[in-house]
Write a protein that holds these residues in place. Sequence first.
Motif, PDB file in Angstrom:
ATOM      1  N   THR A  33     -24.846  43.138   1.872  1.00 13.07           N
ATOM      2  CA  THR A  33     -24.878  43.948   0.793  1.00 13.07           C
ATOM      3  C   THR A  33     -24.368  43.167  -0.322  1.00 13.07           C
ATOM      4  O   THR A  33     -23.563  42.406  -0.310  1.00 13.07           O
ATOM      5  CB  THR A  33     -23.937  45.013   1.010  1.00 13.07           C
ATOM      6  OG1 THR A  33     -24.317  45.918   2.477  1.00 13.07           O
ATOM      7  CG2 THR A  33     -23.565  46.090   0.034  1.00 13.07           C
ATOM      8  N   LEU A  34     -25.135  43.499  -1.618  1.00 13.37           N
ATOM      9  CA  LEU A  34     -24.823  42.928  -2.772  1.00 13.37           C
ATOM     10  C   LEU A  34     -23.833  43.782  -3.499  1.00 13.37           C
ATOM     11  O   LEU A  34     -23.869  44.981  -3.597  1.00 13.37           O
ATOM     12  CB  LEU A  34     -25.866  42.791  -3.809  1.00 13.37           C
ATOM     13  CG  LEU A  34     -27.251  42.039  -3.092  1.00 13.37           C
ATOM     14  CD1 LEU A  34     -28.567  42.018  -3.987  1.00 13.37           C
ATOM     15  CD2 LEU A  34     -26.799  40.693  -2.798  1.00 13.37           C
ATOM     16  N   ILE A  35     -22.656  43.376  -4.035  1.00 11.65           N
ATOM     17  CA  ILE A  35     -21.605  43.910  -4.556  1.00 11.65           C
ATOM     18  C   ILE A  35     -21.213  43.245  -6.011  1.00 11.65           C
ATOM     19  O   ILE A  35     -20.601  42.445  -5.944  1.00 11.65           O
ATOM     20  CB  ILE A  35     -20.351  43.983  -3.743  1.00 11.65           C
ATOM     21  CG1 ILE A  35     -20.676  44.749  -2.221  1.00 11.65           C
ATOM     22  CG2 ILE A  35     -19.274  44.598  -4.056  1.00 11.65           C
ATOM     23  CD1 ILE A  35     -19.609  44.647  -1.263  1.00 11.65           C
ATOM     24  N   PRO A  36     -21.803  43.781  -6.861  1.00 16.15           N
ATOM     25  CA  PRO A  36     -21.821  43.179  -8.382  1.00 16.15           C
ATOM     26  C   PRO A  36     -20.451  43.944  -9.003  1.00 16.15           C
ATOM     27  O   PRO A  36     -19.931  43.607  -9.894  1.00 16.15           O
ATOM     28  CB  PRO A  36     -23.135  43.517  -9.032  1.00 16.15           C
ATOM     29  CG  PRO A  36     -23.492  44.643  -8.283  1.00 16.15           C
ATOM     30  CD  PRO A  36     -23.348  44.798  -7.165  1.00 16.15           C
ATOM     31  N   VAL A  37     -19.956  44.920  -8.381  1.00 17.38           N
ATOM     32  CA  VAL A  37     -18.984  45.889  -9.028  1.00 17.38           C
ATOM     33  C   VAL A  37     -17.767  46.141  -8.169  1.00 17.38           C
ATOM     34  O   VAL A  37     -18.196  46.680  -7.016  1.00 17.38           O
ATOM     35  CB  VAL A  37     -19.322  47.150  -9.735  1.00 17.38           C
ATOM     36  CG1 VAL A  37     -18.160  48.033 -10.207  1.00 17.38           C
ATOM     37  CG2 VAL A  37     -20.403  46.822 -10.720  1.00 17.38           C
ATOM     38  N   ILE A  38     -16.426  46.040  -8.387  1.00 22.97           N
ATOM     39  CA  ILE A  38     -15.435  46.067  -7.494  1.00 22.97           C
ATOM     40  C   ILE A  38     -14.583  47.004  -8.397  1.00 22.97           C
ATOM     41  O   ILE A  38     -14.189  46.837  -9.496  1.00 22.97           O
ATOM     42  CB  ILE A  38     -14.446  44.882  -7.170  1.00 22.97           C
ATOM     43  CG1 ILE A  38     -15.357  43.754  -6.544  1.00 22.97           C
ATOM     44  CG2 ILE A  38     -13.299  45.159  -6.501  1.00 22.97           C
ATOM     45  CD1 ILE A  38     -16.075  44.107  -5.209  1.00 22.97           C
TER      46      ILE A  38
END
Length: 443
Positions: A33-38
């Motif tokens: 999974t690509l997680i660009p925002v936390i």
Amino acid sequence: MSTAHTGRRSVISEAVAPWSEIAQLLRGGEAGTLIPVIIPRHRRRLWWMLPLWLGLFALLSGVMLSVREAGSDGAADVAYGALAALSYTVGVLLILLGGLWWWRSSIVEIEQGTNGVLTRYGAVTRTLDAGRHYLWHPWSRVDFVVDTATEIPYSAPVMACPTQENVPLRSIEFFLKFRITDAVLFVRTIGAGNFDLVLSSAVQDAIRQRARKMRTEHAYDLRGSDVADMQELLNRQLSRYGVRITGSNIPDVQLPAQYQQHLATRERIAKERTAYEQEWGLTRKRRIDSLGMDIERAKKVRDARIVEVKAALNRAREEVAQLLEQQETNAQRVRFEIETRGRSGLISAENEARAQRALAQAYRDNRAVLQYELACRRLEVGAELATKAPQPVVVKTDGAGGDASALSTLVTAQLLPRLASHPSGSGVEFRSGRPPGEDGGGE
């Protein structure tokens, strides 16, 4: 940033995590999974205000106890003074504890390559760059940490994509890289989860439009083809979300199994044709090279013969020139000889003429002497001729008797050879023995 496995679509989402796990999630993701925002899980609460309020209450209590101490006497005065001192001490300690707690909870550290979205009362105020920041306002917080420096890889396979002949391809693998350029616009306009759906739909639409323009036999040409127009189209669609596509390509195209078999047969035939063309090209090149070598060899032979002919021609010209020179030399020598002989003859003739002239002059002066010498010379010549003149021998052969005739004949036969050998014998004269009067004439 993690990438999806080949043949699987990448998933873009956001995650809620404490500050200590933000770097790990941004760089590694979770199970493809690509997680660009936390979304940070805030540990900042308002409990730091409790020590402050208690400390302030303790200070006010100390003030009130100090006032009561001033209006009392004796043991009450001592008790109120001790309580006031204790209240002051507790109040100061609580205020220091609340301030330290407030200072520690206001510290925010933004990871390198990311931007923090700062909000106050739920409204976005600004973005925070990488580094340490202090949020002194109690209701200021970082709601999102957005990765704005990393180029995020995204893989989107498109299944059952029809071509121009309406042949559904098994799959077309599309790969792109994007980067979030505006963190506030991204998180407030679309968000990570919705952006995954929008990006997937845009990619599938662009791929299907491209596949519709291709013929099935040229489907493999999509691999590694120029997709600059698709990238520009996606940038126009995604620019409203603060996202920019930095690179894209089509790494793989899979055809249906049956068509792939036919295509494999066609490719095999094409390869065989290419191999035959290459072999024929090599054979033709070999023949052309051999013909070229023969032509070059013939040219060399021709050039050698031309050189020989030119050399022979030069030799002939030299010989002719030498012969002409010799002829000219001989002619000049003959001319010189003729001229020399002519000059010498002319000179000798002139000399002889001068001598004859001089001699004639001398003879003319001495004519009498010359006549006398000429007469003497004549006499000498006449005497010499008289001595050498032939003398006649008279053999008389008269017919008086037969013996005399035979004797005379014999003597004549013996004397004739001798007389013939003598110089003067040429004047021998034969006469018959008859008297001159008998034959009717003289001697």
